[in-house]
Design an enzyme around this catalytic site. Sequence first.
Site, PDB file in Angstrom:
ATOM      1  N   SER A 347       0.811  -1.218   0.000  1.00 53.86           N
ATOM      2  CA  SER A 347       0.000   0.000   0.000  1.00 53.86           C
ATOM      3  C   SER A 347       0.846   1.270   0.000  1.00 53.86           C
ATOM      4  O   SER A 347       1.939   1.301   0.568  1.00 53.86           O
ATOM      5  CB  SER A 347      -0.907   0.024   1.239  1.00 53.86           C
ATOM      6  OG  SER A 347      -1.789  -1.082   1.244  1.00 53.86           O
ATOM      7  N   HIS A 434      -7.326   0.015   6.180  1.00 48.83           N
ATOM      8  CA  HIS A 434      -6.896  -1.369   6.419  1.00 48.83           C
ATOM      9  C   HIS A 434      -6.886  -1.727   7.898  1.00 48.83           C
ATOM     10  O   HIS A 434      -7.301  -2.831   8.278  1.00 48.83           O
ATOM     11  CB  HIS A 434      -5.515  -1.600   5.800  1.00 48.83           C
ATOM     12  CG  HIS A 434      -5.522  -1.608   4.304  1.00 48.83           C
ATOM     13  ND1 HIS A 434      -6.190  -2.563   3.571  1.00 48.83           N
ATOM     14  CD2 HIS A 434      -4.963  -0.758   3.392  1.00 48.83           C
ATOM     15  CE1 HIS A 434      -6.032  -2.331   2.281  1.00 48.83           C
ATOM     16  NE2 HIS A 434      -5.299  -1.242   2.143  1.00 48.83           N
TER      17      HIS A 434
END
Length: 495
Positions: A347, A434
């Site tokens: 990410s 997340h």
Amino acid sequence: MNTSTWIGRNMSKLLPEPKPGSEPAIPSVEGSSHAIEKGVSASAGATPGVRSTRERLSATLRRQEEALSPRVLRRTLEELKAIVDPRVSEVEGGRRAQGVALWYASATEAQRRDMWLLMSEQFVADAQKVKQAQAQFAAAVGTPDEAAAEVQYRRATVSPRRRLLQRFSVFDGGIRFLVDLRAEMLPHLKTDRRLQALDVEMEYMFSTWFDVGFLDLRRISWDSPASLIEKLIKYEAVHDIRSWADVKNRLDADRRCYGFFHPRLPDEPLIFVEVAFTTAIADSITPLLDEAAAPADPARSSTAIFYSISNTQPGLKGVSFGDSLIKRVVETLRTEFPRLKVFATLSPMPGFRNWLSRHADRLLQLTPMKARDELARSLGAQPLTAQAVLAALESVPALEPKSPLRHWLLQCGAQYLGREMADGKPLDAVARFHLGNGARVERLNWAADPSAKGIRQSCGLMVNYLYDLGRLDRHRTQLAQGKIPVSSATAALFF
């Protein structure tokens, strides 16, 4: 498809061609239309001296900054009220709403804003009925009538605005219209608080209409319609798709892409995730995007890497389905490939460099004296200042593994992801997503995104979030208690 495009395709079926030079008009519920007067741009916000719609509706003349005159504003309000007339059916209400949507497509931004204000300020719950129902509920608490009184109170607080939005959703393309309307309105919320009532109502309605129970999970592959693949190219928000060869590489046999779809928007993914199969947690985006790389064998892979997740509809801001998307994709992948054991992301850290620029001096104060001295010597900066450190960031891709600046930036990255919070939530937007899903900060990766965008946003750093399926609930609990879940390797980098 945006509102204007949709209306452009359907206008000819519902309205006669306008005469040259004529002005946009709302179709009357009786079949006639009225002219919408041209006006100068509306004021930037609800500043002193700006009239509410209530004041304008009772006025005779418009002021310089108002788009619609009081007369036209009153007529527009009549058209909106006619949509929710209790004497008409859902179908007829939807037809009237469609007529307003057709006018909206031809209206100027200032005229559209006047309609938003009418919907926000004029369709409110009856204050007297709310007060009365609240008193009855308070009096009924602890009695057999409590449940019934609560129901009456809840009904009294429901605004006609909700009914208005429901009627707009009736006609074909109505939900698309509302989603685009909110997307257009969102940038104005900070400068005009009068629109917040409409925005909150729309977010509530969308959360119901777009509940994950109503969404379909579909795989998007190279064999999908070209129009759908074009939308992936358009909406990809993490790693720009450079060409058709690039998108083919992301959709080919050794990759997966899944999206959530709504029945009323069947050809429009609401959110999609791109997945790569590897034998270990990826530490760089470059091989994942390399079109010339040898294809992996998903059946022999142990790890699934979620390397791009993109929301496609700004108008659905506040409606969350990312958590459910990842869970559904994990379940689907485990069924298809039983050997998959590790599920992680690669990410971006989009806010890291801006945060570092603002807090470099504080971070240097946190740095132990010995490490500060090493950093100063490596930069040739005596005394060591935040300006000297920030100036050196332009050369970060070339730093050696043992570089003091490289180690310091990794420490700053760990601090940013693992300790910085705002309002009880992680500071970084991707981390909030997340970690809120139950993942943990697993590993920081140096020079993982060497692109210009990656250097500009995060000095090239990327992070792996690990989805440990047996610990998701524990991590969510930990986060709710104000502690960000991180791996021991990440914790070792803390100042």
